[in-house]
Design a protein around this motif. Structure first.
Motif, PDB file in Angstrom:
ATOM      1  N   GLN A 162      12.628 -21.440   2.568  1.00  0.00           N
ATOM      2  CA  GLN A 162      13.918 -21.195   1.905  1.00  0.00           C
ATOM      3  C   GLN A 162      14.270 -19.706   1.975  1.00  0.00           C
ATOM      4  OE1 GLN A 162      12.892 -23.473  -1.901  1.00  0.00           O
ATOM      5  NE2 GLN A 162      15.137 -23.528  -1.883  1.00  0.00           N
ATOM      6  N   LEU A 163      13.253 -18.860   1.946  1.00  0.00           N
ATOM      7  CA  LEU A 163      13.512 -17.415   1.854  1.00  0.00           C
ATOM      8  C   LEU A 163      13.662 -16.732   3.214  1.00  0.00           C
ATOM      9  CD1 LEU A 163      11.137 -16.649  -1.144  1.00  0.00           C
ATOM     10  CD2 LEU A 163      13.630 -16.621  -1.168  1.00  0.00           C
ATOM     11  N   ILE A 164      12.901 -17.175   4.227  1.00  0.00           N
ATOM     12  CA  ILE A 164      13.034 -16.473   5.526  1.00  0.00           C
ATOM     13  C   ILE A 164      13.525 -17.379   6.645  1.00  0.00           C
ATOM     14  CG2 ILE A 164      11.457 -14.541   5.098  1.00  0.00           C
ATOM     15  CD1 ILE A 164       9.284 -16.035   6.674  1.00  0.00           C
ATOM     16  N   GLY A 165      13.699 -18.655   6.354  1.00  0.00           N
ATOM     17  CA  GLY A 165      14.229 -19.566   7.375  1.00  0.00           C
ATOM     18  C   GLY A 165      13.145 -20.485   7.911  1.00  0.00           C
ATOM     19  N   GLU A 166      13.584 -21.532   8.583  1.00  0.00           N
ATOM     20  CA  GLU A 166      12.644 -22.568   9.032  1.00  0.00           C
ATOM     21  C   GLU A 166      11.881 -22.158  10.285  1.00  0.00           C
ATOM     22  OE1 GLU A 166      14.531 -26.381   9.213  1.00  0.00           O
ATOM     23  OE2 GLU A 166      15.132 -26.199   7.114  1.00  0.00           O
ATOM     24  N   GLY A 167      10.657 -22.663  10.393  1.00  0.00           N
ATOM     25  CA  GLY A 167       9.807 -22.372  11.536  1.00  0.00           C
ATOM     26  C   GLY A 167       9.060 -21.075  11.285  1.00  0.00           C
ATOM     27  N   VAL A 168       7.856 -21.169  10.692  1.00  0.00           N
ATOM     28  CA  VAL A 168       7.133 -19.950  10.300  1.00  0.00           C
ATOM     29  C   VAL A 168       5.661 -20.013  10.734  1.00  0.00           C
ATOM     30  CG1 VAL A 168       8.606 -19.461   8.296  1.00  0.00           C
ATOM     31  CG2 VAL A 168       6.560 -20.852   7.992  1.00  0.00           C
ATOM     32  N   THR A 169       5.086 -18.839  10.869  1.00  0.00           N
ATOM     33  CA  THR A 169       3.661 -18.699  11.210  1.00  0.00           C
ATOM     34  C   THR A 169       2.994 -17.836  10.153  1.00  0.00           C
ATOM     35  OG1 THR A 169       4.035 -18.936  13.578  1.00  0.00           O
ATOM     36  CG2 THR A 169       2.074 -17.705  12.934  1.00  0.00           C
ATOM     37  N   LEU A 170       1.821 -18.278   9.709  1.00  0.00           N
ATOM     38  CA  LEU A 170       1.011 -17.435   8.831  1.00  0.00           C
ATOM     39  C   LEU A 170       0.153 -16.584   9.774  1.00  0.00           C
ATOM     40  CD1 LEU A 170      -0.971 -18.577   5.724  1.00  0.00           C
ATOM     41  CD2 LEU A 170      -1.897 -16.955   7.365  1.00  0.00           C
ATOM     42  N   PHE A 171       0.472 -15.287   9.876  1.00  0.00           N
ATOM     43  CA  PHE A 171      -0.205 -14.481  10.904  1.00  0.00           C
ATOM     44  C   PHE A 171      -1.371 -13.671  10.343  1.00  0.00           C
ATOM     45  CE2 PHE A 171       1.251 -10.249   9.787  1.00  0.00           C
ATOM     46  CZ  PHE A 171       2.388 -10.508   9.032  1.00  0.00           C
ATOM     47  N   PHE A 172      -1.468 -13.567   9.007  1.00  0.00           N
ATOM     48  CA  PHE A 172      -2.581 -12.787   8.426  1.00  0.00           C
ATOM     49  C   PHE A 172      -2.717 -13.178   6.962  1.00  0.00           C
ATOM     50  CE2 PHE A 172      -4.245  -8.462   6.900  1.00  0.00           C
ATOM     51  CZ  PHE A 172      -5.508  -8.660   7.441  1.00  0.00           C
ATOM     52  N   SER A 173      -3.931 -13.048   6.441  1.00  0.00           N
ATOM     53  CA  SER A 173      -4.157 -13.314   5.017  1.00  0.00           C
ATOM     54  C   SER A 173      -5.270 -12.377   4.541  1.00  0.00           C
ATOM     55  CB  SER A 173      -4.531 -14.784   4.801  1.00  0.00           C
ATOM     56  OG  SER A 173      -5.659 -15.132   5.575  1.00  0.00           O
ATOM     57  N   GLN A 174      -5.279 -12.118   3.233  1.00  0.00           N
ATOM     58  CA  GLN A 174      -6.271 -11.182   2.685  1.00  0.00           C
ATOM     59  C   GLN A 174      -6.635 -11.609   1.269  1.00  0.00           C
ATOM     60  OE1 GLN A 174      -4.999  -6.888   3.425  1.00  0.00           O
ATOM     61  NE2 GLN A 174      -2.983  -7.847   3.504  1.00  0.00           N
ATOM     62  N   VAL A 175      -7.905 -11.410   0.901  1.00  0.00           N
ATOM     63  CA  VAL A 175      -8.285 -11.529  -0.508  1.00  0.00           C
ATOM     64  C   VAL A 175      -8.458 -10.116  -1.045  1.00  0.00           C
ATOM     65  CG1 VAL A 175     -10.050 -12.298  -2.150  1.00  0.00           C
ATOM     66  CG2 VAL A 175      -9.467 -13.743  -0.195  1.00  0.00           C
ATOM     67  N   PHE A 176      -7.774  -9.807  -2.141  1.00  0.00           N
ATOM     68  CA  PHE A 176      -7.962  -8.521  -2.834  1.00  0.00           C
ATOM     69  C   PHE A 176      -8.815  -8.794  -4.061  1.00  0.00           C
ATOM     70  CE2 PHE A 176      -4.097  -7.836  -0.383  1.00  0.00           C
ATOM     71  CZ  PHE A 176      -4.353  -6.596   0.183  1.00  0.00           C
ATOM     72  N   CYS A 177     -10.009  -8.183  -4.113  1.00  0.00           N
ATOM     73  CA  CYS A 177     -10.991  -8.576  -5.130  1.00  0.00           C
ATOM     74  C   CYS A 177     -10.842  -7.796  -6.436  1.00  0.00           C
ATOM     75  CB  CYS A 177     -12.407  -8.389  -4.600  1.00  0.00           C
ATOM     76  SG  CYS A 177     -12.679  -9.308  -3.066  1.00  0.00           S
ATOM     77  N   LYS A 178     -10.373  -6.556  -6.351  1.00  0.00           N
ATOM     78  CA  LYS A 178     -10.167  -5.696  -7.537  1.00  0.00           C
ATOM     79  C   LYS A 178     -11.223  -5.970  -8.620  1.00  0.00           C
ATOM     80  CE  LYS A 178      -6.116  -3.881  -8.181  1.00  0.00           C
ATOM     81  NZ  LYS A 178      -5.551  -2.620  -7.612  1.00  0.00           N
ATOM     82  N   PRO A 179     -12.493  -5.630  -8.346  1.00  0.00           N
ATOM     83  CA  PRO A 179     -13.566  -5.946  -9.295  1.00  0.00           C
ATOM     84  C   PRO A 179     -13.444  -5.166 -10.615  1.00  0.00           C
ATOM     85  CG  PRO A 179     -14.406  -4.728  -7.392  1.00  0.00           C
ATOM     86  CD  PRO A 179     -12.969  -4.999  -7.116  1.00  0.00           C
ATOM     87  N   PRO A 180     -14.075  -5.696 -11.678  1.00  0.00           N
ATOM     88  CA  PRO A 180     -13.978  -5.057 -12.993  1.00  0.00           C
ATOM     89  C   PRO A 180     -14.413  -3.591 -12.944  1.00  0.00           C
ATOM     90  CG  PRO A 180     -15.518  -6.933 -13.016  1.00  0.00           C
ATOM     91  CD  PRO A 180     -14.911  -6.872 -11.667  1.00  0.00           C
ATOM     92  N   GLU A 181     -13.667  -2.761 -13.605  1.00  0.00           N
ATOM     93  CA  GLU A 181     -13.961  -1.328 -13.799  1.00  0.00           C
ATOM     94  C   GLU A 181     -13.924  -0.471 -12.538  1.00  0.00           C
ATOM     95  OE1 GLU A 181     -17.315  -2.152 -16.155  1.00  0.00           O
ATOM     96  OE2 GLU A 181     -15.943  -2.695 -17.778  1.00  0.00           O
ATOM     97  N   VAL A 182     -14.404  -1.005 -11.390  1.00  0.00           N
ATOM     98  CA  VAL A 182     -14.434  -0.166 -10.181  1.00  0.00           C
ATOM     99  C   VAL A 182     -13.310  -0.477  -9.183  1.00  0.00           C
ATOM    100  CG1 VAL A 182     -16.912   0.303 -10.293  1.00  0.00           C
ATOM    101  CG2 VAL A 182     -16.091  -1.693  -9.026  1.00  0.00           C
ATOM    102  N   GLY A 183     -12.565  -1.568  -9.422  1.00  0.00           N
ATOM    103  CA  GLY A 183     -11.483  -1.927  -8.493  1.00  0.00           C
ATOM    104  C   GLY A 183     -10.397  -0.860  -8.523  1.00  0.00           C
ATOM    105  N   GLY A 184     -10.188  -0.186  -7.394  1.00  0.00           N
ATOM    106  CA  GLY A 184      -9.282   0.970  -7.367  1.00  0.00           C
ATOM    107  C   GLY A 184      -7.823   0.590  -7.201  1.00  0.00           C
ATOM    108  N   PRO A 185      -6.937   1.597  -7.300  1.00  0.00           N
ATOM    109  CA  PRO A 185      -5.494   1.353  -7.156  1.00  0.00           C
ATOM    110  C   PRO A 185      -5.096   1.173  -5.691  1.00  0.00           C
ATOM    111  CG  PRO A 185      -5.907   3.690  -7.508  1.00  0.00           C
ATOM    112  CD  PRO A 185      -7.252   3.015  -7.561  1.00  0.00           C
ATOM    113  N   LYS A 186      -3.965   0.569  -5.484  1.00  0.00           N
ATOM    114  CA  LYS A 186      -3.348   0.472  -4.143  1.00  0.00           C
ATOM    115  C   LYS A 186      -2.044   1.250  -4.244  1.00  0.00           C
ATOM    116  CE  LYS A 186      -2.948  -1.640  -0.085  1.00  0.00           C
ATOM    117  NZ  LYS A 186      -3.869  -1.270   0.981  1.00  0.00           N
ATOM    118  N   PRO A 187      -1.882   2.300  -3.422  1.00  0.00           N
ATOM    119  CA  PRO A 187      -0.682   3.149  -3.567  1.00  0.00           C
ATOM    120  C   PRO A 187       0.603   2.462  -3.106  1.00  0.00           C
ATOM    121  CG  PRO A 187      -2.069   3.912  -1.761  1.00  0.00           C
ATOM    122  CD  PRO A 187      -2.789   2.756  -2.380  1.00  0.00           C
ATOM    123  N   VAL A 188       1.729   3.104  -3.411  1.00  0.00           N
ATOM    124  CA  VAL A 188       3.039   2.507  -3.112  1.00  0.00           C
ATOM    125  C   VAL A 188       3.244   2.382  -1.591  1.00  0.00           C
ATOM    126  CG1 VAL A 188       5.528   2.738  -3.388  1.00  0.00           C
ATOM    127  CG2 VAL A 188       4.004   3.558  -5.200  1.00  0.00           C
TER     128      VAL A 188
END
Ligand SMILES: O=C(O)CCC(=O)C(=O)O
Length: 246
Positions: A92-118
């Motif tokens: 609905q948002l980008i149009g029909e016919g799409v490919t998932l080209f990459f994926s990532q898990v961001f773990c952000k562990p307790p206390e030590v998980g750092g920031p991700k800048p803008v």
């Protein structure tokens, strides 16, 4: 299925949160798979991979900062990515016919998980059509301001793709200059567990450090409409890991 109000909100803000896309069982299956993947992958890590993936590369037992390509490597994440409700929203948002080209898990562990800048995802991925790329960010734990939920510069998807630089010791932390980032106040986007935050590839966003005692895990699926392509992306993405969805 997104309604007219949600579609308008995405057009205005370049971001949309959908609170209840996945069930507790689906998220539990993904987390169990993540635990198993952690154990299997950790024992094979090269020095270079430790630098890229661990919070503290000098400590082999350090928690993972992130993991790449969960959809390619793990069945439970493939199942999440292929959920009809998610794919319908993407189309609905980008149009029909799409490919998932990459994926990532961001773990952000307790206390030590750092920031991700803008940053803008479209700087990383460099699509030839900036409106053809979409990120869906699924909360595997409830994401809050305390544990480092995403923050967005609402409306910033109307900016062009901006120049980014990365610190020498953190090549994965591409970011826009602080004076550019300042133009857009960052609005927190908390997401309940199993919910999804969807953003346009040009939307400025960041996350803060995890100051809580609990992990803030999330998985992102990056989609590209099939008539677009990535042109010299900032990092390498393996095209053989892409999944053509429709
Ligand atoms: O989860 C995070 O902290 C960062 C995620 C992100 O930047 C993204 O999904 O584009």
């Amino acid at each position: 299925m997104l309604d007219a109000e949600q579609l308008d909100a995405f057009g205005r803000d370049g971001q949309l949160t959908v609170a209840d896309l996945f069930s507790a069982e689906e998220i539990n299956r993904a987390l169990a798979d993540l635990e198993q993947w952690d154990a299997e992958f950790r024992s094979t890590l090269t020095d270079e991979e430790r630098e890229w993936y661990l919070e503290d590369p000098s400590d082999p037992s350090s928690p993972f900062r992130k993991l790449d390509d969960p959809v390619f490597h793990r069945a439970a994440f493939r199942a999440l990515a292929m959920a009809p409700a998610l794919l319908e929203a993407v189309e609905q948002l980008i149009g029909e016919g799409v490919t998932l080209f990459f994926s990532q898990v961001f773990c952000k562990p307790p206390e030590v998980g750092g920031p991700k800048p803008v940053h803008q995802d479209n700087f990383y991925f460099a699509p030839n059509d900036t409106d053809a790329l979409l990120t869906t960010w699924i909360a595997l734990d409830a994401a809050t301001e305390e544990n480092g939920c995403l923050h967005y510069g609402l409306g910033s998807h109307r900016e062009p793709v901006l120049e980014h630089t990365a610190p020498e010791d953190a090549p994965f932390n591409l970011q826009v200059p602080p004076d550019v980032a300042k133009k857009y106040p960052m609005t927190p986007a908390p997401v309940p567990r199993g919910g999804v935050s969807i953003h346009h590839g040009n939307t400025l966003h960041q996350s803060s450090a995890n100051r809580s005692a609990h992990p803030r895990r999330a998985v992102t699926f990056h989609f590209l409409r099939n008539d677009a392509k990535l042109v010299e992306p900032a990092l390498k993405y393996d095209p053989s890991h892409s999944v053509k969805v429709s």
